[in-house]
Design a protein around this motif. Structure first.
Motif, short mmCIF file in Angstrom:
data_model
loop_
_atom_site.label_atom_id
_atom_site.label_comp_id
_atom_site.label_asym_id
_atom_site.label_seq_id
_atom_site.Cartn_x
_atom_site.Cartn_y
_atom_site.Cartn_z
N ARG A 73 0.82 -1.21 0.00
CA ARG A 73 0.00 0.00 0.00
C ARG A 73 0.85 1.25 0.00
O ARG A 73 0.50 2.26 -0.63
CB ARG A 73 -0.94 0.00 1.21
CG ARG A 73 -2.06 -1.02 1.10
CD ARG A 73 -3.08 -0.85 2.22
NE ARG A 73 -3.74 0.45 2.15
CZ ARG A 73 -4.57 0.90 3.09
NH1 ARG A 73 -4.82 0.17 4.15
NH2 ARG A 73 -5.14 2.07 2.96
N ALA A 74 1.99 1.20 0.69
CA ALA A 74 2.88 2.36 0.70
C ALA A 74 3.43 2.62 -0.70
O ALA A 74 3.53 3.77 -1.13
CB ALA A 74 4.02 2.12 1.69
N VAL A 75 3.78 1.56 -1.42
CA VAL A 75 4.24 1.72 -2.80
C VAL A 75 3.13 2.35 -3.65
O VAL A 75 3.39 3.22 -4.48
CB VAL A 75 4.69 0.37 -3.39
CG1 VAL A 75 4.92 0.48 -4.89
CG2 VAL A 75 5.97 -0.10 -2.70
N GLY A 76 1.91 1.90 -3.41
CA GLY A 76 0.78 2.49 -4.12
C GLY A 76 0.58 3.97 -3.82
O GLY A 76 0.09 4.71 -4.67
N ARG A 77 1.01 4.38 -2.63
CA ARG A 77 0.97 5.80 -2.26
C ARG A 77 2.23 6.53 -2.71
O ARG A 77 2.43 7.68 -2.36
CB ARG A 77 0.79 5.95 -0.75
CG ARG A 77 -0.53 5.47 -0.18
CD ARG A 77 -1.72 6.22 -0.74
NE ARG A 77 -1.62 7.65 -0.56
CZ ARG A 77 -2.25 8.35 0.39
NH1 ARG A 77 -3.04 7.71 1.23
NH2 ARG A 77 -2.12 9.65 0.47
N LYS A 78 3.08 5.85 -3.46
CA LYS A 78 4.31 6.42 -4.02
C LYS A 78 5.30 6.83 -2.93
O LYS A 78 5.91 7.89 -2.97
CB LYS A 78 4.00 7.59 -4.96
CG LYS A 78 3.10 7.22 -6.12
CD LYS A 78 2.90 8.35 -7.09
CE LYS A 78 4.14 8.58 -7.93
NZ LYS A 78 3.91 9.57 -9.01
N VAL A 79 5.42 5.93 -1.94
CA VAL A 79 6.44 6.09 -0.90
C VAL A 79 7.65 5.28 -1.34
O VAL A 79 7.60 4.05 -1.42
CB VAL A 79 5.94 5.61 0.47
CG1 VAL A 79 7.05 5.74 1.51
CG2 VAL A 79 4.71 6.41 0.90
N VAL A 80 8.74 5.96 -1.65
CA VAL A 80 9.96 5.33 -2.17
C VAL A 80 10.99 5.25 -1.06
O VAL A 80 11.23 6.23 -0.35
CB VAL A 80 10.52 6.15 -3.36
CG1 VAL A 80 11.87 5.60 -3.80
CG2 VAL A 80 9.53 6.15 -4.52
N ALA A 144 24.00 4.27 -7.58
CA ALA A 144 23.03 3.54 -8.41
C ALA A 144 21.71 3.36 -7.67
O ALA A 144 20.62 3.48 -8.26
CB ALA A 144 23.60 2.19 -8.83
N ALA A 145 21.79 3.07 -6.37
CA ALA A 145 20.57 2.94 -5.57
C ALA A 145 19.83 4.27 -5.48
O ALA A 145 18.59 4.32 -5.52
CB ALA A 145 20.91 2.43 -4.18
N ILE A 146 20.58 5.36 -5.37
CA ILE A 146 19.96 6.69 -5.36
C ILE A 146 19.28 6.95 -6.69
O ILE A 146 18.15 7.46 -6.74
CB ILE A 146 21.02 7.76 -5.04
CG1 ILE A 146 21.53 7.59 -3.60
CG2 ILE A 146 20.44 9.16 -5.24
CD1 ILE A 146 22.81 8.34 -3.33
N ALA A 147 19.95 6.61 -7.79
CA ALA A 147 19.36 6.79 -9.11
C ALA A 147 18.05 6.02 -9.24
O ALA A 147 17.06 6.54 -9.78
CB ALA A 147 20.34 6.34 -10.19
N ARG A 148 18.03 4.80 -8.73
CA ARG A 148 16.79 4.01 -8.77
C ARG A 148 15.68 4.71 -8.00
O ARG A 148 14.54 4.81 -8.47
CB ARG A 148 17.03 2.61 -8.18
CG ARG A 148 15.82 1.70 -8.22
CD ARG A 148 16.12 0.36 -7.60
NE ARG A 148 16.61 0.49 -6.22
CZ ARG A 148 17.05 -0.52 -5.50
NH1 ARG A 148 17.09 -1.74 -6.00
NH2 ARG A 148 17.45 -0.33 -4.25
N GLY A 149 16.00 5.23 -6.83
CA GLY A 149 14.99 5.93 -6.04
C GLY A 149 14.48 7.17 -6.75
O GLY A 149 13.27 7.44 -6.76
N LEU A 150 15.37 7.92 -7.37
CA LEU A 150 14.96 9.14 -8.09
C LEU A 150 14.10 8.79 -9.30
O LEU A 150 13.12 9.49 -9.59
CB LEU A 150 16.19 9.92 -8.53
CG LEU A 150 17.08 10.50 -7.42
CD1 LEU A 150 18.33 11.12 -8.01
CD2 LEU A 150 16.31 11.53 -6.59
#
Length: 219
Positions: A73-80, A144-150
């Motif tokens: 549900r958090a992903v659905g709320r766009k919590v990265v 790379a992990a930061i890039a994924r989050g962005l």
């Protein structure tokens, strides 16, 4: 955009004693909130609750006043979440790690390619896009992990110790990228042990002795 809040929350793991007690803190759209404290103070625990990975023992975690729920549900709320341990797949390239994440959250292959290229370039990894993660240095993996989050373009961005392995120039660049996210209305949380990184944030809350205190900024 989304305001994420914890209201009188107790947090603990696997039935153990709470790590944090009676925590009330909110992060608002357009700001960067620093979460500081010594190792073991509960910074990752707090971000895990904000990400929907850890259910509170007591109290509530909400997004715009509604229960956040679990990680799905958090992903659905766009919590990265950009985790402290980068969470990258070592057998994939830097670009594949980013693209897979974008596609898994609804992006088209064409959109994933574009967003991946933009995000990797923003952290200075355009030249390493096709390298396997296991071939990258620790600092490059962190970027790379930061890039994924962005690339996921969340409404809330939780960054757990994302500058810990970076040199001064790359640390400054990452802080600028987090500021750019806040400027577009994202609620950003940066867990950090770095006083200079914390000073670049709008507010700071400090974890100690199982609780949270406001160290800097408006309540």
């Amino acid at each position: 955009m989304t305001e994420l809040a914890l209201d009188t929350v107790d947090l603990g793991w696997a039935g153990g004693d709470p790590v944090l007690r009676d925590v009330s803190v909110a992060v608002r759209p357009g700001e960067i909130l620093a979460v500081t404290g010594t190792s073991g103070a509960g910074k990752s625990t707090l971000l895990s609750a904000m990400a929907g990975l850890l259910r509170p023992v007591a109290g509530a975690v909400t997004a715009d006043g509604e229960p956040l729920g679990d990680r799905d549900r958090a992903v659905g709320r766009k919590v990265v979440l950009i985790p402290q341990e980068n969470g990258l797949a070592a057998i994939l390239t830097a670009a594949e790690n980013v693209s897979v994440a974008v596609i898994s959250t609804g992006g088209s292959p064409a959109d994933a390619r574009r967003r991946t290229a933009d995000a990797l370039a923003s952290v200075g990894l355009a030249g390493q896009a096709d390298q396997l993660v296991e071939e990258l240095s620790g600092g490059q993996q962190q970027r790379a992990a930061i890039a994924r989050g962005l690339a996921l373009r969340g409404d809330v961005l939780l960054a757990d110790e994302v500058t810990s392995e970076l040199d001064a120039a790359n640390r400054q660049k990452v802080l600028e990228l987090l500021r750019a996210e806040a400027d577009r209305g994202v609620a950003v949380v940066l867990a950090t042990h770095d006083p200079e990184a914390a000073a670049a944030c709008d507010r700071e809350v400090h974890l100690a002795d199982g609780g949270v205190t406001l160290r800097r900024g408006p309540a």
